[in-house]
Scaffold this motif. Structure first.
Motif, mmCIF file in Angstrom:
data_model
loop_
_atom_site.group_PDB
_atom_site.id
_atom_site.type_symbol
_atom_site.label_atom_id
_atom_site.label_comp_id
_atom_site.label_asym_id
_atom_site.label_seq_id
_atom_site.Cartn_x
_atom_site.Cartn_y
_atom_site.Cartn_z
ATOM 1 N N GLU A 41 46.914 15.415 26.678
ATOM 2 C CA GLU A 41 45.700 15.897 27.336
ATOM 3 C C GLU A 41 45.872 15.863 28.850
ATOM 4 N N SER A 42 46.474 14.782 29.333
ATOM 5 C CA SER A 42 46.711 14.660 30.776
ATOM 6 C C SER A 42 47.707 15.710 31.247
ATOM 7 N N ARG A 43 48.735 15.917 30.424
ATOM 8 C CA ARG A 43 49.755 16.907 30.775
ATOM 9 C C ARG A 43 49.156 18.312 30.781
ATOM 10 N N ASP A 44 48.337 18.617 29.795
ATOM 11 C CA ASP A 44 47.703 19.936 29.726
ATOM 12 C C ASP A 44 46.865 20.200 30.975
ATOM 13 N N LYS A 45 46.069 19.190 31.359
ATOM 14 C CA LYS A 45 45.201 19.336 32.528
ATOM 15 C C LYS A 45 46.030 19.560 33.790
ATOM 16 N N ALA A 46 47.104 18.783 33.916
ATOM 17 C CA ALA A 46 47.971 18.914 35.090
ATOM 18 C C ALA A 46 48.636 20.288 35.112
ATOM 19 N N ASP A 47 49.084 20.756 33.947
ATOM 20 C CA ASP A 47 49.755 22.058 33.871
ATOM 21 C C ASP A 47 48.812 23.206 34.218
ATOM 22 N N ARG A 48 47.572 23.094 33.769
ATOM 23 C CA ARG A 48 46.622 24.198 33.963
ATOM 24 C C ARG A 48 45.997 24.219 35.362
ATOM 25 N N THR A 49 45.985 23.087 36.028
ATOM 26 C CA THR A 49 45.302 23.011 37.322
ATOM 27 C C THR A 49 46.243 22.919 38.516
ATOM 28 N N ARG A 50 47.548 22.795 38.271
ATOM 29 C CA ARG A 50 48.464 22.702 39.407
ATOM 30 C C ARG A 50 48.458 24.025 40.183
ATOM 31 N N LYS A 51 48.723 23.938 41.483
ATOM 32 C CA LYS A 51 48.713 25.119 42.340
ATOM 33 C C LYS A 51 49.955 25.975 42.116
ATOM 34 N N ALA A 52 51.072 25.337 41.832
ATOM 35 C CA ALA A 52 52.323 26.077 41.651
ATOM 36 C C ALA A 52 52.495 26.488 40.192
ATOM 37 N N SER A 53 52.412 27.776 39.932
ATOM 38 C CA SER A 53 52.667 28.339 38.600
ATOM 39 C C SER A 53 51.938 27.608 37.480
ATOM 40 N N PRO A 54 50.610 27.613 37.479
ATOM 41 C CA PRO A 54 49.873 26.913 36.420
ATOM 42 C C PRO A 54 50.088 27.552 35.051
ATOM 43 N N LEU A 55 49.879 26.742 34.024
ATOM 44 C CA LEU A 55 49.977 27.245 32.649
ATOM 45 C C LEU A 55 48.817 28.193 32.380
ATOM 46 N N LYS A 56 49.146 29.424 32.012
ATOM 47 C CA LYS A 56 48.114 30.381 31.610
ATOM 48 C C LYS A 56 48.765 31.507 30.818
ATOM 49 N N LYS A 57 47.954 32.176 30.053
ATOM 50 C CA LYS A 57 48.433 33.265 29.221
ATOM 51 C C LYS A 57 48.584 34.532 30.050
ATOM 52 N N ALA A 58 49.751 35.166 29.956
ATOM 53 C CA ALA A 58 49.946 36.442 30.637
ATOM 54 C C ALA A 58 49.019 37.484 30.012
ATOM 55 N N GLU A 59 48.557 38.413 30.818
ATOM 56 C CA GLU A 59 47.602 39.410 30.332
ATOM 57 C C GLU A 59 48.141 40.207 29.147
ATOM 58 N N ASP A 60 49.432 40.463 29.140
ATOM 59 C CA ASP A 60 50.019 41.277 28.067
ATOM 60 C C ASP A 60 50.738 40.436 27.011
ATOM 61 N N ALA A 61 50.455 39.132 26.986
ATOM 62 C CA ALA A 61 51.080 38.264 25.977
ATOM 63 C C ALA A 61 50.323 38.330 24.658
ATOM 64 N N VAL A 62 51.063 38.129 23.575
ATOM 65 C CA VAL A 62 50.472 38.060 22.237
ATOM 66 C C VAL A 62 50.200 36.591 21.926
ATOM 67 N N ILE A 76 56.945 13.106 34.375
ATOM 68 C CA ILE A 76 57.350 14.478 34.676
ATOM 69 C C ILE A 76 56.345 15.267 35.514
ATOM 70 N N ASN A 77 55.068 14.908 35.474
ATOM 71 C CA ASN A 77 54.053 15.722 36.154
ATOM 72 C C ASN A 77 54.343 15.996 37.631
ATOM 73 N N PRO A 78 54.690 14.976 38.442
ATOM 74 C CA PRO A 78 54.981 15.257 39.857
ATOM 75 C C PRO A 78 56.193 16.172 40.036
ATOM 76 N N ILE A 79 57.149 16.088 39.114
ATOM 77 C CA ILE A 79 58.326 16.948 39.182
ATOM 78 C C ILE A 79 57.936 18.385 38.859
ATOM 79 N N ALA A 80 57.174 18.552 37.776
ATOM 80 C CA ALA A 80 56.789 19.893 37.324
ATOM 81 C C ALA A 80 55.843 20.594 38.293
#
Length: 240
Positions: A195-216, A96-100
């Motif tokens: 672990e590999s998926r987390d790294k890919a999600d957090r470092t991808r250029k398109a919409s990386p995984l991160k917490k929104a500033e106003d998220a709980v 899924i990583n290349p797709i995501a």
């Protein structure tokens, strides 16, 4: 509906967000949109068609001619076929990583996700506030960029986290229940995949995984599913 309330739930894989979001939607009478399932469905379609998931252009062509629906809670349809179980196998996770991370795929699915969040399906009855008798309708959507990209103006944003080992065990148990474990697959192997998926999600250029500033932030490491649902449900009523 007299009022629309959108709940964006983000977090890493196997943090419990999908199960929590699904049950929360059922409890509130809201629609449930599993954004991750949409990427899984596209991955499945590419694999079934023999298309390399790294073939950016071909994958983008496929997603433009793909119809993904959520006909009922917990069910996913791909081009008219139920793929609810097929998209949850380790084969999908491993591809899924290349797709995501494909910008074209993300842009197309983002438009679809926003459209789904605006729709008020009659099958989503919502609920009535006891104190004001106001009718509240809405959707719960989970993923990795819902609060930051898809629904940045959502009425409630929740960022779910959990211990890495706990997440691996949860995914192992889920696959075992669904008879989707690959032969010889272990919790340790799943932990490495996550672990590999987390790294890919957090470092991808398109919409990386991160917490929104106003998220709980909600740590679910030591919470049951019911406790997770109750915690977010309380947040909803507090906002209302």
């Amino acid at each position: 509906m007299s009022r629309l309330f959108r709940i964006a739930i983000d977090g890493p894989a196997a943090s419990g967000k999908s199960t929590t979001a699904k049950l929360l939607a059922k409890k509130l009478g809201f629609g449930y949109i599993d954004s991750g399932a949409m990427y899984r469905a596209v991955t499945l379609k590419c694999l079934e068609k023999g298309v390399q998931v790294t073939d950016t252009q071909r994958v983008e062509e496929i997603v433009h001619h793909t119809n993904i629906r959520f006909p009922s809670l917990g069910h996913v349809e791909l081009d008219g076929h139920d793929v609810s179980t097929a998209i949850r196998t380790s084969r999908i996770v491993q591809n899924i990583n290349p797709i995501a991370s494909n910008p074209g795929v993300r842009a197309t699915l983002a438009d679809q996700q926003r459209s789904l969040a605006r729709a008020q399906d009659p099958a989503w009855p919502g609920f009535t506030m006891a104190s004001t008798q106001e009718k509240i309708g809405g959707v719960v959507m989970d993923g990795r960029d819902i609060g930051t990209v898809i629904l940045p103006d959502a009425e409630l944003k929740v960022y779910i986290v959990a211990d890495a080992r706990v997440r691996a065990q949860r995914r192992f148990d889920e696959l075992k229940r669904k008879n989707a474990l690959a032969q010889g697959e272990t919790v340790e192997a799943i932990a490495q995949d996550l672990e590999s998926r987390d790294k890919a999600d957090r470092t991808r250029k398109a919409s990386p995984l991160k917490k929104a500033e106003d998220a709980v932030e909600l740590d679910t490491s030591h919470k049951t599913i019911d406790e997770q649902v109750e915690a977010i449900e309380k947040m909803v009523y507090d906002r209302l």
